[in-house]
Design an enzyme around this catalytic site. Sequence first.
Site, PDB file in Angstrom:
ATOM      1  N   LYS B  66       0.859  -1.192   0.000  1.00  0.00           N
ATOM      2  CA  LYS B  66       0.000   0.000   0.000  1.00  0.00           C
ATOM      3  C   LYS B  66       0.894   1.241   0.000  1.00  0.00           C
ATOM      4  O   LYS B  66       1.944   1.249   0.658  1.00  0.00           O
ATOM      5  CB  LYS B  66      -0.923  -0.017   1.227  1.00  0.00           C
ATOM      6  CG  LYS B  66      -1.995   1.067   1.207  1.00  0.00           C
ATOM      7  CD  LYS B  66      -2.931   0.976   2.414  1.00  0.00           C
ATOM      8  CE  LYS B  66      -3.988   2.076   2.384  1.00  0.00           C
ATOM      9  NZ  LYS B  66      -4.892   2.035   3.564  1.00  0.00           N
ATOM     10  N   SER B 141      -9.905   2.249   2.507  1.00  0.00           N
ATOM     11  CA  SER B 141      -8.980   2.974   1.665  1.00  0.00           C
ATOM     12  C   SER B 141      -7.962   2.102   0.926  1.00  0.00           C
ATOM     13  O   SER B 141      -7.372   2.550  -0.054  1.00  0.00           O
ATOM     14  CB  SER B 141      -8.223   4.000   2.502  1.00  0.00           C
ATOM     15  OG  SER B 141      -7.399   3.354   3.448  1.00  0.00           O
ATOM     16  N   SER B 165     -10.448   0.050   6.655  1.00  0.00           N
ATOM     17  CA  SER B 165      -9.758   0.206   5.372  1.00  0.00           C
ATOM     18  C   SER B 165      -9.099  -1.052   4.819  1.00  0.00           C
ATOM     19  O   SER B 165      -8.644  -1.045   3.670  1.00  0.00           O
ATOM     20  CB  SER B 165      -8.700   1.302   5.473  1.00  0.00           C
ATOM     21  OG  SER B 165      -9.288   2.567   5.415  1.00  0.00           O
TER      22      SER B 165
END
Lengths: 95, 459
Positions: B66, B141, B165
Amino acid sequence: MEIKREDILHLADLSEIRLSDTEVESLGGDLRDIIKYISQLDKLDTSDVEPTYQVFEMENIWRDDTVLEQDATREQLLALTKNEKDNQIKVPKVL
Amino acid sequence: MKIANKSVTAEKLVRDALDKAKHFADYNIFTFLNEENAIKKAREIDAKIARGEKVGRLAGVPYALKDNFLSPEGETTASAHILEGFTSPITATSVAKLEAEGAIMIGRTNMDAFAHGSSTENSYFGPTLNAHDRERVAGGSSGGSAVAVALDIVEFATGTDTGGSIRQPASFNGVYGIKPTYGCISRYGVVAMASSTDCIGFFAKTPDDMNLLMEVASGQDPKDMTTLPDYYGEKHSDMDLKSARIGIIKDFDNDSVDKEIRDALKTKCELLKSKGHEIVELEMPALKYALAAYYIIVPAEVASNLSRYDGVRYGFRSANSDDLDSLYFNTRSEGFMPENKRRIMIGNFVLSSGFYDAYFLKAAKARTLIVKEYEKAFLECDYILTPVSPNPAFKLGEKVNDPVAMYLEDVMSVSLNLAGVPGLAIPAGKTKAGLPIGLQIVGPRRSDHNLIEFSKELI
């Protein structure tokens, strides 16, 4: 609770963000909706309840007062800025 | 996981992953592809194996990172304009641990800027598409990471979970996603969002893979004072995986939750009963206030954590500022996405004098009630099974102009972060329209390993 245009501008100022007129309208509307939503906490009875700020079972941790090796050098950190001169970071005038 | 061995080389695994990443380029999963370094590292591992040297437990396994994990490979931007051009001189502890076991990062994944969002539409690089329906959101997210695993580009991906997320995009794309106990994995070197709820976790395809990743990444870190002393993998003698009591939250069984998701939960309950587990109904009345408390506490911490972005030391700096003050204002106004601005401003609102007691302090007290409610629940049951989100993946653009509707996505996921308890999102079938459904198993603090083991009962 009523959130006025000057309240939005004050919050933007506290946040060091400059809003365009369109943003004052759009973000302002969003903030009013969000504040309305979070205001429902009024209905929850929290009398005699202590606040919780962290969920880590925190205890003070002592360590020796020694300088530890850092992961990044001064040169590496200075290389990250856009404006460097004589090992210092250059910014526009302060006053 | 396909650990590199004589039958397949690390280089082949890495090249395949890079090829797949390029094949799926239009899903907008990656913000950076690590081609040169990844292939170089794979060759080094293959050479080690050829020499008969010992390699790590993740040797040659391609993974996706990420974009809010710091490492010198590629720019770390948290998919935010304000971090454009930032290449980190340091490496996050979790990344260092994965790499020490031989895992190879093939790319950085797209996310809502600074992890503010539930759809990956708040990214400076545009949205990531859902792995099962290109007209729908990836969730967020950590949307890019979820889709990278769901499309089988990589074996696993990292994520961060501040309020859902990891779990929500995992459920939107039909993969496993873990939000560990607060303090289980070091947050050192990960872009901070809300320090009291931020957790590092993973997307994977099987419980066993998840267990291996947790074993590798967990543990106390002197560089993150909020990491717990090592506990991962310790068996809890008071927890019986073969005859467990599973709590179901009554309040979550209502019309605001999609019927197909509620049915999937019922089906899994029947499966558990047939295996000899007991289903217990729980009353957790404070949970309905969790979302309001979350959207006070987290923006307050966001406002504080994001005050460091001023254009001076790193990242994007606005041009043409006459003085230092206007440099700060211009950089922040141009560099943050609208959702970043909303959260910073809400944070400053709930912290400002006159509103602090009514909002921030009130939310901190609500948090106490939520923590206590979980403690009480775990006296009555071993694990809790709930939906992850009220609906399957929604259409791109559907909620992006309605922040409160977007926040409601997190209504069943945020309470875990406020309480610091772990949750594992598991795939639980599909809707009639073919969209994945996810459920989450929740356990008491430090039960991460048992949660993952117990999830096998739900397959």
